[in-house]
Design a protein around this motif. Structure first.
Motif, PDB file in Angstrom:
ATOM      1  N   LEU A   1      17.966 111.417  25.861  1.00 25.35           N
ATOM      2  CA  LEU A   1      17.996 112.186  24.371  1.00 25.35           C
ATOM      3  C   LEU A   1      16.629 112.794  24.123  1.00 25.35           C
ATOM      4  CD1 LEU A   1      19.654 112.518  21.697  1.00 25.35           C
ATOM      5  CD2 LEU A   1      18.141 110.612  21.007  1.00 25.35           C
ATOM      6  N   PHE A   2      16.403 113.948  23.398  1.00 25.95           N
ATOM      7  CA  PHE A   2      15.350 114.477  23.153  1.00 25.95           C
ATOM      8  C   PHE A   2      15.568 114.884  21.617  1.00 25.95           C
ATOM      9  CE2 PHE A   2      12.996 118.524  21.745  1.00 25.95           C
ATOM     10  CZ  PHE A   2      11.921 118.286  22.382  1.00 25.95           C
ATOM     11  N   SER A   3      14.472 114.349  20.891  1.00 28.55           N
ATOM     12  CA  SER A   3      14.721 114.572  19.352  1.00 28.55           C
ATOM     13  C   SER A   3      13.562 115.268  18.829  1.00 28.55           C
ATOM     14  CB  SER A   3      14.772 113.321  18.597  1.00 28.55           C
ATOM     15  OG  SER A   3      13.611 112.295  18.924  1.00 28.55           O
ATOM     16  N   ALA A   4      13.767 115.929  18.133  1.00 26.03           N
ATOM     17  CA  ALA A   4      12.512 116.828  17.269  1.00 26.03           C
ATOM     18  C   ALA A   4      12.984 117.256  16.117  1.00 26.03           C
ATOM     19  CB  ALA A   4      12.520 118.236  18.122  1.00 26.03           C
ATOM     20  N   GLY A   5      12.043 117.469  15.043  1.00 25.28           N
ATOM     21  CA  GLY A   5      12.217 117.908  13.723  1.00 25.28           C
ATOM     22  C   GLY A   5      13.009 119.460  13.854  1.00 25.28           C
ATOM     23  N   LEU A   6      13.965 119.554  12.769  1.00 25.76           N
ATOM     24  CA  LEU A   6      14.554 120.904  12.765  1.00 25.76           C
ATOM     25  C   LEU A   6      13.516 121.968  12.483  1.00 25.76           C
ATOM     26  CD1 LEU A   6      17.306 122.421  12.746  1.00 25.76           C
ATOM     27  CD2 LEU A   6      17.575 121.832  10.368  1.00 25.76           C
ATOM     28  N   HIS A   7      12.711 121.743  11.604  1.00 27.54           N
ATOM     29  CA  HIS A   7      11.929 122.941  11.210  1.00 27.54           C
ATOM     30  C   HIS A   7      10.877 123.288  12.383  1.00 27.54           C
ATOM     31  CE1 HIS A   7       8.773 125.278   8.946  1.00 27.54           C
ATOM     32  NE2 HIS A   7       8.057 124.427   9.358  1.00 27.54           N
ATOM     33  N   ASP A   8      10.520 122.201  13.224  1.00 32.64           N
ATOM     34  CA  ASP A   8       9.614 122.365  14.231  1.00 32.64           C
ATOM     35  C   ASP A   8      10.245 123.106  15.372  1.00 32.64           C
ATOM     36  OD1 ASP A   8       7.565 120.891  13.085  1.00 32.64           O
ATOM     37  OD2 ASP A   8       8.300 119.243  14.132  1.00 32.64           O
ATOM     38  N   LEU A   9      11.533 122.905  15.596  1.00 29.95           N
ATOM     39  CA  LEU A   9      12.434 123.782  16.628  1.00 29.95           C
ATOM     40  C   LEU A   9      12.512 125.157  16.170  1.00 29.95           C
ATOM     41  CD1 LEU A   9      15.319 121.555  17.628  1.00 29.95           C
ATOM     42  CD2 LEU A   9      13.686 122.531  19.175  1.00 29.95           C
ATOM     43  N   MET A  10      12.971 125.228  14.975  1.00 27.66           N
ATOM     44  CA  MET A  10      13.036 126.670  14.583  1.00 27.66           C
ATOM     45  C   MET A  10      11.955 127.665  14.177  1.00 27.66           C
ATOM     46  SD  MET A  10      16.521 126.267  14.882  1.00 27.66           S
ATOM     47  CE  MET A  10      16.702 127.917  14.482  1.00 27.66           C
TER      48      MET A  10
END
Length: 287
Positions: free
Chosen positions: A42-51
């Motif tokens: 699993l890879f997790s990231a902030g939605l804002h950071d991704l977008m």
């Protein structure tokens, strides 16, 4: 990609100590490389950071996940309880728009959030009123996540008891719990009792351990919560795992993220490797 346990899929929530990753200038790609090295699923990231990534860079990152059979998790949120009604509407619209755009490329298996509030002990807003505000603000996000084919889960972020958040889940359709095993100590809960209350609503965890002790020779008195390798601290992780295996609503789909506060004097790499070795013992069969 082999599974470490019968239960769920494993990721890493941090802290991202510098020794754990390369430093190529692309933080998210460096983290992905570390996850692949250790066999995380699993890879997790902030939605804002991704977008906020350039479109090509974001698509490349998501393509790497797909190529290596990894799942995506995202986290987001805002001050749900203290936000004005018009602010909540605006934030919810912004989050759902970003999720819609992300889902057109890759659907996250879970959307994680937290209350973004002081704590249940904040006397400016009565507890019941705070929980009602939290439910009201989260309801549109939970409904939107369901529409996108994913699930919204709220973490016990040392702000509310697990039992408080169970109440919020009961009052908010399609909202679930993201259980942080270590944060129970930070707010004065008995971990096992908190896990028992939470388990039927838990769809993900920050699987974390702590070394704890009461400090009686200080003013004010306090409870010291220190770092620990998983399995070497005072959080009953094996019992938590067993409870989730028995009572979580979607046990095979559980998102299990290691969160590891490195003990003093130990390298983060050594602490992570010992923590992974402990996780592999949870089923009791050596797998």
């Amino acid at each position: 990609m082999s599974r470490w346990t019968k239960l769920g899929k494993w990721g890493f929530a941090g802290p991202w100590y510098g020794e754990l990753t390369a430093h190529t200038g692309s933080v998210l790609m460096d983290r992905l490389a570390m996850l692949r090295q250790y066999g995380f699923q699993l890879f997790s990231a902030g939605l804002h950071d991704l977008m906020k990534l350039p479109v090509d860079e974001r698509k490349s990152l998501l393509a790497h996940l797909g190529e290596h059979g990894m799942e995506l998790a995202v986290y987001t949120g805002y001050p749900y309880i203290t936000a004005e009604a018009d602010e909540a509407v605006s934030w919810n619209e912004e989050i759902l728009l970003a999720l819609s755009e992300l889902c057109s490329v890759m659907k996250p298996v879970i959307v994680m959030t937290e209350a973004h509030y002081t704590s249940r002990f904040d006397k400016r807003i009565p507890l019941n009123a705070a929980l009602e505000r939290l439910s009201g603000a989260l309801a549109p996000l939970a409904a939107g996540c369901k529409e996108f084919g994913t699930r919204l889960a709220i973490e016990n972020h040392a702000d509310f008891y697990c039992s408080d958040l169970v109440t919020v889940c009961r009052n908010t359709p399609d909202l679930w719990l993201f259980l942080d095993t270590g944060n129970t100590f930070l707010i004065g809960e008995r971990p096992l009792e908190a896990f028992q209350a939470a388990a039927p609503y838990v769809i993900g965890t920050h699987f974390k351990d702590h070394q704890v002790r009461p400090v009686l020779d200080a003013n004010p008195l306090h409870f010291e919560v220190g770092g620990s390798v998983l399995g070497e601290g005072d959080v009953p992780l094996q019992l938590c795992y067993d409870l989730l295996l028995a009572h979580a609503p979607f046990p095979e789909e559980l998102i299990m993220e290691i969160e590891m506060i490195c003990p003093s004097g130990m390298s983060p790499v050594a602490a992570l490797e010992k923590s992974i070795a402990y996780i592999r013992t949870l089923d009791g069969d050596g797998e």
